[in-house]
Motif scaffolding. Structure first.
Motif: not given
Length: 257
Positions: A73, A89, A92, A204
Motif C-alpha cells: 500500500d 489511501w 490502509r 476498501d
C-alpha cells in the motif's frame, strides 16, 4: 473506385468500453472460478478438518502476506499524485500498522498486531512469526511477486489487484463462523482480526472499485483491470498451494512412523 482507395487499409473500430455493471460482472466471473474461497485448503479449514498443526502452518505463512500489505500500500501511495487520494489511501497503512492514541483515548493496535495475537491464540510464539522462520519458499515467492506487481505496475493495475477485497468480507464471515464452531480451542480474541476486516474490507473494496471505474476509460484499460485482478487471485491461490503441499508432506512423514 480509385486504385488508392481500393488499397487503403480498413480501419478496425476499437471495442467500446464495458459499462460499470459489465466490468463488475466479469470480475465476479473470475472470482467465482479463481478466488481462493474455492481452494481445497480453505474448504477443509471451513469444514473443521484441519489439525491444530495445519492451522498453525497456515497462520504462520499467511502472516508473511499480512505483514507485506502495508508495504504494497505504501508503494501504491507513492504512485498517487492527488493529495486527497493519498490522504484516503494512507488509511490502509494505518489499518495494518496501527495508530497511536490522540490523547483522548487509546490508539488502534492495527491488523498486524491482531494477527500476532491470532498466532498466539493458535499456539504460536509471536517472535517466531516476526522472525519469518518457517515461511515456505512458495509463499515467499507469491508475496514477493505481489509486492513487485504493485511496485512496477501502473496505479490502475496496482489498485485493481486489490479488488479481491470485494470478496474477502464474505470469506471472513464464513471463517469466523467455522472457527467458532469447529475450533473451540482457539481463544475468541484470536478471531478479532477477521471481525475487524469485515467492515474494513467492504469500505476498501468500495473505494478501490470507484477508482477503477473512474480510471479505466477504455476497453484496453478494463482488460488490464481484469488481468491485474486475475493475477492477485493467482497469488492467493499459490500461497495456499504451498501450504497445502507442506501439510501433506508433513502428514505423509508422520504416517511413515
Amino acid at each position: 473506385m480509385s486504385t488508392a482507395s481500393a488499397r487503403a487499409p480498413r480501419r478496425t473500430a476499437r471495442p467500446l468500453p464495458w459499462t460499470d455493471d459489465e466490468l463488475e460482472h466479469r470480475l465476479r466471473e473470475i472470482a467465482a472460478e479463481r478466488y481462493h474461497h474455492r481452494h481445497p485448503f480453505n474448504l477443509r479449514m471451513h469444514d473443521g478438518l484441519l489439525t491444530p498443526e495445519e492451522l498453525r502452518c497456515w497462520v504462520l505463512n499467511r502472516f508473511h502476506y499480512q505483514r507485506h500489505i502495508p508495504i504494497k500500500d505504501a508503494l501504491i501511495l507513492a504512485k498517487l499524485d492527488d493529495r486527497e487520494l493519498r490522504r484516503s489511501w494512507i488509511r490502509r497503512i494505518h489499518d495494518h500498522d496501527g495508530r497511536d492514541g490522540d490523547g483522548d483515548g487509546p490508539g488502534d493496535a492495527g491488523g498486524i498486531e491482531r494477527w500476532l495475537r491470532l498466532g498466539e491464540a493458535v499456539g504460536l510464539d509471536r517472535m517466531l512469526l516476526l522472525s519469518g522462520e518457517g515461511v515456505l519458499p512458495g509463499v515467499r515467492l507469491a508475496v514477493e511477486g505481489y509486492v513487485n506487481f504493485c511496485r512496477l505496475g501502473t496505479p490502475l493495475e496496482a489498485i485493481a489487484s486489490s479488488l479481491t477485497e470485494l470478496f474477502a468480507p464474505d470469506l471472513m464471515v464464513t471463517r469466523i463462523g467455522a472457527w467458532e464452531r469447529h475450533y473451540p480451542w482457539i481463544e475468541p480474541e484470536g478471531l478479532r482480526y477477521f471481525q475487524v476486516r469485515v467492515q474494513q474490507g467492504r469500505r476498501d473494496a468500495d473505494e478501490a472499485l470507484a477508482l477503477v471505474h473512474r480510471w479505466a476509460e477504455t476497453r484496453a484499460d478494463q482488460e488490464r483491470v481484469l488481468s491485474a485482478f486475475t493475477f492477485k487471485c493467482d497469488v492467493l491461490w499459490s500461497l495456499l498451494d504451498a501450504v497445502e503441499r507442506a501439510v501433506a508432506l508433513n502428514s505423509g512423514a508422520a504416517d511413515a512412523y
